[in-house]
Design an enzyme around this catalytic site. Structure first.
Site, PDB file in Angstrom:
ATOM      1  CE  LYS A 164      -3.778  -2.259   2.257  1.00 54.70           C
ATOM      2  NZ  LYS A 164      -4.053  -2.576   3.144  1.00 54.70           N
ATOM      3  CD  GLN A 224      -3.262  -4.729   6.554  1.00 50.40           C
ATOM      4  OE1 GLN A 224      -2.913  -3.378   5.807  1.00 50.40           O
ATOM      5  NE2 GLN A 224      -3.992  -5.284   6.342  1.00 50.40           N
ATOM      6  CG  ASP A 266     -10.477  -0.401   5.166  1.00 51.68           C
ATOM      7  OD1 ASP A 266      -9.473   0.180   3.561  1.00 51.68           O
ATOM      8  OD2 ASP A 266      -9.369   0.195   5.664  1.00 51.68           O
TER       9      ASP A 266
END
Ligand code: NAD
Length: 286
Positions: free
Chosen positions: A52, A96, A119
């Site tokens: 990422k 995460q 997200d």
């Protein structure tokens, strides 16, 4: 049978994002910034986090990974998120998963302010998604819709069957296909007659997290199959769909790897860009 690689879409979208990032810098003096919180030393999470970061930097964004030991207190991480929420140079924040057991998913999803929730997991964004309002959308289902549209498959009136009802894939995918006027059926581990239902799908989205669950007995001839699953087995990455078994029967399939996986990271960066633009009112919130 057509193999639906994500590469052409990724290349096109990355060059658009790169140009828009540059324009934001030149015209508004801001650089989209992504902060990733990594707790513990799960090897897969470390790989995801660094890819990422690399992808963000490749597109000219700022990126930082804040790492914590797996024994970190809930309060310490919460305070870090609060600081990032207030920091105007940070436009996207993500935690995460998986996280150690002291953290509760129901708390985590509310910590990140909805404006920086790249997200798309915050209840505010999920609520807007289901109301059909603009919001930061969950990355994997958004990538699925973008891929299917890129390859020109009509969605309106089509029967889309989704295997899986997780909050990150199955449920939001159902909301997004409904928005495209598809007829959506969701099946899950407690559903009955699953194979029969899947056989009626024009588009079958498989997000069960079970390696090679779906074979040719599950699909109708000519179906489009989207494989979301990712599993590492014997040094190979495989999906929820037995690609070799269905390739003569399906009309199109996303491969694993090189299918939906890379779309997810690209959508994350697109969300970071959207968030940076909204912060500068470059993109009008509707
Ligand atoms: P999850 O475990 O949270 O949810 C799985 C869902 O599938 C559940 O709703 C469960 O009821 C259903 N299910 C399980 N077994 C089933 C069966 N035999 N029949 C019908 N339904 C069944 O998983 P998730 O987070 O939604 O992820 C699903 C898969 O997608 C995993 O392999 C994951 O690694 C992968 N994934 C990939 C990406 C990507 O970027 N490509 C992103 C997220 C998840």
């Amino acid at each position: 049978m057509k193999t639906l690689f994500s590469k052409p879409i990724i290349e096109k979208e990355k060059s658009r994002i790169r140009e828009e990032v540059l324009a934001l810098k030149n015209n508004h003096g801001i650089t989209p910034g992504l902060s990733v919180i990594l707790i513990g030393n799960d090897p897969a999470s470390q790989i995801y986090t660094s890819s990422k970061g690399r992808a963000a930097e490749e597109l000219g964004m700022k990126h930082e990974t804040l790492t914590f030991d797996k024994s970190v207190s809930v309060e310490e991480v919460h305070q870090t998120v609060k600081k990032l929420n207030e920091d105007p140079s940070v436009h996207g924040i993500l935690i995460q998963r998986p996280v150690p057991p002291q953290f509760k998913e129901s708390d985590l999803i509310e910590w990140i302010t909805p404006e920086k929730d790249v997200d798309g997991f915050h209840p505010m964004n999920i609520g807007k998604l289901h109301l059909g309002l603009p919001c930061l959308q969950p990355c994997t289902p958004t990538g699925i819709i973008r891929l299917v549209k890129h390859y020109g498959f009509p969605l309106s009136g089509k029967h889309v069957v989704i295997i899986g009802r997780s909050s990150i894939v199955g449920k939001p995918a159902s909301a997004l296909f409904l928005r495209e006027n598809s007829t959506v059926t969701t099946v899950h581990s407690k559903s009955q007659r699953i194979k029969e239902i899947c056989k009626s799908a024009d588009i079958l989205v498989v997000a069960a997290g079970k390696p090679h669950l779906v074979n040719s007995e599950w699909i109708k001839p000519g179906a489009i199959v989207i494989d979301v699953g990712i599993h590492r087995q014997n040094n190979k990455v495989i999906g929820d769909v037995d690609f070799e078994d269905i390739k003569e029967k399906a009309s199109a399939i996303t491969p694993v790897p090189k299918g939906i996986g890379p779309m997810t990271i690209m959508e994350l960066l697109n969300n970071t860009l959207i968030s940076a633009k909204l912060s500068q009112k470059v993109l009008e919130e509707k």
